[in-house]
Design a protein around this motif. Structure first.
Motif, PDB file in Angstrom:
ATOM      1  N   GLU A  10       0.849  -1.192   0.000  1.00  0.00           N
ATOM      2  CA  GLU A  10       0.000   0.000   0.000  1.00  0.00           C
ATOM      3  C   GLU A  10       0.883   1.239   0.000  1.00  0.00           C
ATOM      4  OE1 GLU A  10      -3.464   0.429   2.777  1.00  0.00           O
ATOM      5  OE2 GLU A  10      -2.298   2.164   3.429  1.00  0.00           O
ATOM      6  N   GLY A  11       0.777   2.003  -1.068  1.00  0.00           N
ATOM      7  CA  GLY A  11       1.610   3.199  -1.163  1.00  0.00           C
ATOM      8  C   GLY A  11       1.300   3.945  -2.440  1.00  0.00           C
ATOM      9  N   ALA A  12       2.273   4.717  -2.898  1.00  0.00           N
ATOM     10  CA  ALA A  12       2.051   5.550  -4.083  1.00  0.00           C
ATOM     11  C   ALA A  12       1.684   4.692  -5.294  1.00  0.00           C
ATOM     12  CB  ALA A  12       3.299   6.377  -4.372  1.00  0.00           C
ATOM     13  N   SER A  25       0.368   1.558  -5.405  1.00  0.00           N
ATOM     14  CA  SER A  25      -0.956   0.919  -5.312  1.00  0.00           C
ATOM     15  C   SER A  25      -2.049   1.963  -5.501  1.00  0.00           C
ATOM     16  CB  SER A  25      -1.122   0.201  -3.975  1.00  0.00           C
ATOM     17  OG  SER A  25      -1.312   1.119  -2.914  1.00  0.00           O
ATOM     18  N   SER A  26      -1.801   3.174  -5.004  1.00  0.00           N
ATOM     19  CA  SER A  26      -2.799   4.231  -5.151  1.00  0.00           C
ATOM     20  C   SER A  26      -2.997   4.582  -6.621  1.00  0.00           C
ATOM     21  CB  SER A  26      -2.359   5.472  -4.379  1.00  0.00           C
ATOM     22  OG  SER A  26      -2.258   5.191  -3.005  1.00  0.00           O
ATOM     23  N   ARG A  27      -1.900   4.637  -7.338  1.00  0.00           N
ATOM     24  CA  ARG A  27      -1.985   4.990  -8.748  1.00  0.00           C
ATOM     25  C   ARG A  27      -2.590   3.845  -9.571  1.00  0.00           C
ATOM     26  NH1 ARG A  27       3.634   6.423 -11.299  1.00  0.00           N
ATOM     27  NH2 ARG A  27       3.695   7.548  -9.338  1.00  0.00           N
ATOM     28  N   LEU A  28      -2.151   2.618  -9.260  1.00  0.00           N
ATOM     29  CA  LEU A  28      -2.590   1.468 -10.057  1.00  0.00           C
ATOM     30  C   LEU A  28      -3.992   0.999  -9.690  1.00  0.00           C
ATOM     31  CD1 LEU A  28       0.759  -0.546  -9.933  1.00  0.00           C
ATOM     32  CD2 LEU A  28      -0.174   0.679 -11.909  1.00  0.00           C
ATOM     33  N   GLY A  29      -4.519   1.501  -8.567  1.00  0.00           N
ATOM     34  CA  GLY A  29      -5.845   1.063  -8.165  1.00  0.00           C
ATOM     35  C   GLY A  29      -5.858  -0.374  -7.683  1.00  0.00           C
ATOM     36  N   VAL A  30      -4.747  -0.809  -7.110  1.00  0.00           N
ATOM     37  CA  VAL A  30      -4.680  -2.174  -6.571  1.00  0.00           C
ATOM     38  C   VAL A  30      -4.793  -2.086  -5.047  1.00  0.00           C
ATOM     39  CG1 VAL A  30      -3.192  -4.201  -6.276  1.00  0.00           C
ATOM     40  CG2 VAL A  30      -3.284  -3.026  -8.485  1.00  0.00           C
ATOM     41  N   PRO A  31      -5.680  -2.894  -4.468  1.00  0.00           N
ATOM     42  CA  PRO A  31      -5.808  -2.862  -3.010  1.00  0.00           C
ATOM     43  C   PRO A  31      -4.455  -3.143  -2.352  1.00  0.00           C
ATOM     44  CG  PRO A  31      -7.564  -4.176  -3.998  1.00  0.00           C
ATOM     45  CD  PRO A  31      -6.624  -3.826  -5.106  1.00  0.00           C
TER      46      PRO A  31
END
Lengths: 438, 369
Positions: free
Chosen positions: A199-201, A203-209
C-alpha cells in the motif's frame, strides 16, 4: 549423519578459497566417504580420484534455506520434493526447511513423516517445519511435542500469521519447554486482507488494493513483546519493511531471543515492479518501496537480519495468467538466491555466505552445535556438505532452464553475478560445473 | 493528428494530443448521432468484441451502440454466459476471442490491470479498457471532458478554457476508476483538480497525483468550483465499512440543493452514473440545468465511436486503399455522412473524412495535428 551416504570415491576440490565461519584461506579440500578428510594447500588425491576445479571459486559450507515451499503433498504440479531439491542443489543449497502449508498441512506426525521420507532420496537434506496450529487455522495447537520427537526444530503457520495474540502466547510457552523455535509470518489479517501489493504511491496509482507495511509491523511488535515475556525463541520470516528491521534491532539490543530472515526479492525489487500488473511480481509480503529495500539491505549488513531465506514459492504458469489481484502470491527463489545476494547486497563474500549458510543452519537447528551436519566448518572430519561458487561469474536467468517444476521467477532475462559451480551433498557431487547430476 | 496508441488502457496512453484528437473526432460523431439514421460505414467489415466480466449494462450498451453506428460487427461476451465462468483463464478466453478474427476487444474487469494483461496477450487486436477495478475508466473521463468542453462553448475555444478550470471531484475516490481517469485527463489539459472525500475514501498515498488540493470539506470547495464531478459511494467495493453510515456521508459530502446553490454561476455538475439519488447527489440537484448527466450519456456513445474509429481507422484506410471496397459509394457516403452539415471547419473535416475513411492523403500535413 543422515541415513543415506552416496557411495563416492575420493574427490579433490582444487584451487579454491575455503570460506567458513572460522575464516577464509586458499586451500584444496579432499572429500571421501561423505566427509572432508583434508583441507590444505597443494593437496593431491590418489589415482582414480575425481578432481573438481575450484579456480577463482569460493569453497563454502552448503547453503541452508530456512524457507522453501516444496509443495508436496498436494500441489505436485507446482513442485515436488525431488524437483525442489534439484533446484536447491543447483542454487548451492545442501539443506532446505520445507514449509508446512501443503495439502494436507504438516500438522501431524504422518504428514511430517511423509515429507521426511520423500526427502531421504533427495539431493539436499530436507528438514521440515511443522505447523504451529492444526490446519494452520490459528485455533488449536498442533502436536508440537510429537513432531519435535520426529526431529522438527522449527514451527510456523507460514502463509498466514497466527492472528490471535493469546494463541501465539500459548504456543510460545509450549514451545519454550520443547526447545523449538516458532517462526512467524508477520501479517495482521485485519490490515492486510484483500490487499495484493504494497500500500503506497504505486498501489494508489494502479488502483490495486494495498497491504500496508503496518500489517507486518504490528505483528512484529506484538511477537517481540510476547517473546520477551515467554523467553521462547521467535524467528521472524521474510521481513520487508524498515520499521520491522528497526523493531528487531532494538529488541536484539534488549536481549529478546529473536532471529529474522529476509528474502532476496525484498532486497532487489521494489513495488514499482507492479506497474505492469504482471503477477510474477506478486508476493507476500509484497515488494516494498526503495526505502524499505535499503533498510533490509542495511539490516542484513549489520546483522539485525540473521539470514537470507528464499521463500521459494512455485506456482504453475496458468496461475500467473490471472489478473494481478487473483493470482497467487509467490516467486521462485532457490536457483537465484545466491546470485541475487552477491549482486544486490554489495557485502564481502564471506558475509554473504554466512547469511546463506551457517547462520540459517543455526536457526534451523541443523548446525554442528545442534548435532547437525550443515553450515560448516570445513575441516577434516566434518560432513562434506559444500558449495563451490564462482563469485564473479555472470549469467542471465532463463526461466525455461530452471530445474524447478515451475517457471515463476521475476528475474527472467536479468544478468546476475555469482554462480554455483559444484555442490556436494554428503560427499556426493550432486552439481558439477553447474549441472545437476541426478 | 498525432499518432494514436495501439490500445487505450489508461488516459496516459493518449497524452494531451491524443486527448484532443479524441475530442475533435467526437464532434463529428455527435453530429452523426443527431441524424435520423445515425450510422456511418467507417468500420464496416471490422469486428468489435465486448468482454465484460462485471455487470455494466450502461457501458457495454454504449460501446456496442458506438461500434454499430460505425457499422462494425459486434460480438458480446459476458461472464456468466460463457466458459469464462467454468474456470477458463482470462488468457485462454482472450486468445479464443482473438482467434475469431476480432479487431478490437473492449474489456471490463473487476481486477485492476486486467486490460493491460489482455493487451500483452493479444497479437493484433486493439484493446480498450472499459473500466478495470479501481484503476481507470478512460472513456468515461473522455466523455466528461467532452461534456465540459461543450459547456464551455465547444471546439478549440472550449478546449482552451479547460486550462485553469477549477474541477472538484467529490466522492469515493479510493475505489473509483473514474476518478483516476478524470484526474489524469483534466490534469493533462491543465485543469486544477481538487479532491474532496472523507479520509477513508481517499487512496492511501496521493503525493504524486497531479491535483492542487485534497480536502475533507466540500462546503469550502464549492464556491470556487467550475466543475463538480460527483462519484458514487461504492458500497460493493467495501466503502460501507469505511463510513459510519450513508446518512453521515450525505451530511458531509452529498451534493445537496443547499450546497449546489453555493456554486458559482455557470458551474457544471457531472455524474458518471449510476446515480444514487439522495446519497451523493440530491434528486433535485440532478435535475438542475447545471447537471449534464443525460448529455454525458449521449456524449458517451460519440466518444466511444471516436476511440474505436481512431484505434481501428488506420487498418480501414489500408483496406480501402487496396480497392476491396466500392470506393465511389464510400466516398459519397463519407462525404454525406461524415462531413455533412456542421459547426466545424468544413475543409478540415472534409480532409479528415477523406483521409481517415478513404485512405487518401498522408497523415503528415494533417490540419488537425
Amino acid at each position: 549423519m543422515g541415513d543415506r551416504t552416496a557411495p563416492t570415491g575420493t574427490l579433490l576440490i582444487r584451487g579454491g578459497t575455503v570460506v567458513d565461519a572460522t575464516g577464509e584461506r586458499r586451500a584444496d579440500v579432499v572429500v571421501a566417504d561423505g566427509r572432508v578428510v583434508a583441507v590444505g594447500e597443494g593437496l593431491t588425491a590418489g589415482p582414480g580420484a575425481t578432481v573438481l576445479d575450484a579456480g577463482g571459486c569460493v569453497v563454502a559450507p552448503g547453503l541452508v534455506d530456512l524457507h522453501t515451499h516444496l509443495r508436496q503433498p498436494g500441489s505436485e504440479e507446482s513442485e515436488t520434493v525431488e524437483t525442489g531439491s534439484r533446484a536447491a542443489s543447483l542454487g548451492g543449497f545442501t539443506a532446505v526447511v520445507a514449509m508446512p502449508n501443503t495439502n494436507p498441512p504438516l500438522d501431524s506426525a504422518d504428514a511430517v513423516r511423509s515429507v521426511l521420507d520423500l526427502g531421504r532420496s533427495a539431493t539436499v537434506e530436507v528438514a521440515v517445519a511443522g505447523a504451529i496450529t492444526v490446519a494452520r487455522a490459528g485455533e488449536r495447537l498442533a502436536p508440537m511435542a510429537e513432531l519435535a520427537a520426529l526431529g522438527v526444530r522449527i514451527f510456523t503457520d507460514d502463509g498466514a500469521g497466527v492472528q490471535s495474540a493469546g494463541m501465539m502466547r500459548c504456543a510460545l510457552e509450549y514451545a519454550a519447554a520443547l526447545g523449538v523455535t516458532l517462526a512467524q509470518h508477520c501479517e495482521d489479517a485485519s490490515l492486510a486482507d484483500g490487499g495484493a501489493m504494497h500500500e503506497g504511491a504505486w498501489s494508489s496509482r494502479l488502483g490495486v488494493p494495498g497491504i500496508p507495511g503496518l500489517a507486518e509491523e504490528v505483528m512484529v511488535a506484538r511477537d517481540l513483546a510476547l517473546a520477551r515475556e515467554t523467553a521462547a525463541r521467535v524467528h521472524l520470516l521474510h521481513l520487508s519493511t524498515a520499521r520491522s528491521v528497526d523493531l528487531v534491532r532494538v529488541a536484539k539490543v534488549q536481549g529478546v531471543p529473536v532471529t529474522a530472515e529476509a528474502a532476496p526479492h525484498h532486497f532487489t525489487l521494489t513495488d514499482a515492479s507492479a506497474a505492469t500488473y504482471d503477477p510474477l511480481f506478486k508476493v507476500n509480503p509484497p515488494l516494498r518501496p526503495q526505502a524499505d529495500v535499503d533498510a533490509v539491505v542495511a539490516g542484513l549488513a549489520d546483522g539485525t537480519i540473521d539470514a537470507i531465506a528464499t521463500d521459494h514459492a512455485p506456482h504453475p504458469p496458468e496461475s500467473k495468467d490471472l489478473p494481478f489481484d487473483l493470482a497467487p502470491p509467490g516467486m521462485l527463489g532457490l536457483e537465484t538466491a545466491l546470485a541475487l545476494a552477491i549482486t544486490g547486497l554489495g557485502l564481502p563474500i564471506r558475509q554473504v555466505v554466512g547469511l546463506l549458510s551457517w547462520r540459517p543452519a543455526s536457526i534451523a537447528g541443523l548446525d554442528a552445535g545442534a548435532g547437525g551436519e550443515q553450515g560448516g566448518p570445513i575441516a577434516a572430519g566434518c560432513p562434506a556438505n559444500l558449495c563451490v561458487l564462482d563469485p564473479a561469474a555472470r549469467w542471465t536467468v532463463d526461466p525455461a532452464a530452471l530445474a524447478s517444476r515451475s517457471r515463476n521467477t521475476p528475474y527472467g532475462g536479468r544478468t546476475l553475478t555469482g554462480r554455483v559451480r559444484h555442490t556436494l551433498f554428503r560427499g556426493e557431487p550432486v552439481v558439477v560445473d553447474g549441472r545437476a547430476q541426478r | 493528428m498525432s499518432r494514436f496508441p495501439r490500445h487505450l488502457l489508461e488516459v496516459a496512453d493518449l497524452g494531451r494530443d491524443g486527448l484532443t484528437d479524441v475530442l475533435r473526432v467526437t464532434d463529428s460523431f455527435v453530429e452523426v448521432g443527431h441524424r435520423s439514421n445515425p450510422k456511418v460505414p467507417a468500420l464496416r467489415g471490422r469486428s468489435v468484441a465486448t468482454l465484460f466480466f462485471e455487470d455494466s449494462t450502461r457501458t457495454r450498451v454504449s460501446f456496442e451502440t458506438a461500434a454499430k453506428r460505425l457499422s462494425a460487427d459486434v460480438l458480446s461476451f459476458a461472464a456468466g454466459s460463457s466458459s469464462m465462468n467454468k474456470g477458463e483463464s482470462l488468457r485462454d478466453t482472450v486468445e479464443t476471442i482473438e482467434a475469431m478474427g476480432i479487431d478490437a476487444i473492449v474489456v471490463r474487469h473487476p481486477s485492476s490491470g486486467a486490460p493491460a494483461q489482455v493487451a500483452r496477450w493479444v497479437r493484433g487486436c486493439a484493446v480498450v479498457n472499459a473500466g478495470d477495478g479501481w484503476h481507470e475508466h478512460p472513456t468515461q473521463a473522455l466523455l466528461d471532458l467532452y461534456t465540459v468542453r461543450h459547456a464551455l462553448g465547444g471546439g478549440d475555444a472550449g478546449l482552451r478554457r479547460i486550462e485553469g478550470l477549477r474541477v472538484v471531484i467529490v466522492g469515493d475516490i479510493r475505489h473509483s476508476r473514474v476518478a483516476r481517469s478524470q484526474v489524469a485527463a483534466y490534469a493533462a489539459l491543465g485543469a486544477l483538480v481538487t479532491l474532496v472525500a472523507p479520509p477513508t475514501l481517499l487512496p492511501p498515498v496521493l503525493e504524486d497525483w497531479p491535483v492542487v488540493g485534497v480536502h475533507y470539506d466540500l462546503d469550502a470547495a464549492l464556491p470556487t468550483a467550475d466543475v463538480v464531478s460527483v462519484l458514487r459511494v461504492q458500497a460493493e467495493r467495501g466503502s460501507g465499512t469505511r463510513l459510519p453510515s450513508l446518512r453521515e456521508y450525505t451530511a458531509g459530502f452529498g451534493l445537496t440543493g443547499r450546497r449546489a446553490a453555493t456554486l458559482p454561476p455557470g458551474a457544471v455538475i457531472l455524474h458518471p452514473g449510476p446515480m444514487v439519488r439522495g446519497v451523493e447527489i440530491a434528486s433535485d440537484v440532478a435535475e438542475l440545468p447545471a447537471a449534464r448527466v443525460t448529455e454525458q450519456v449521449a456524449n458517451g456513445v460519440a466518444v466511444r465511436m471516436a476511440v474505436l474509429f481512431l484505434l481501428l481507422g488506420q487498418g480501414e484506410r489500408e483496406m480501402v486503399g487496396q480497392g476491396e471496397r466500392d470506393e465511389r459509394a464510400l466516398q459519397g457516403q463519407g462525404e454525406r455522412e461524415m462531413v455533412g452539415q456542421g459547426e466545424r471547419d468544413e475543409r478540415a473535416l472534409q480532409g479528415q473524412g477523406e483521409r481517415e475513411l478513404l485512405g487518401q492523403g498522408e497523415r503528415e500535413g494533417d490540419q488537425d495535428g
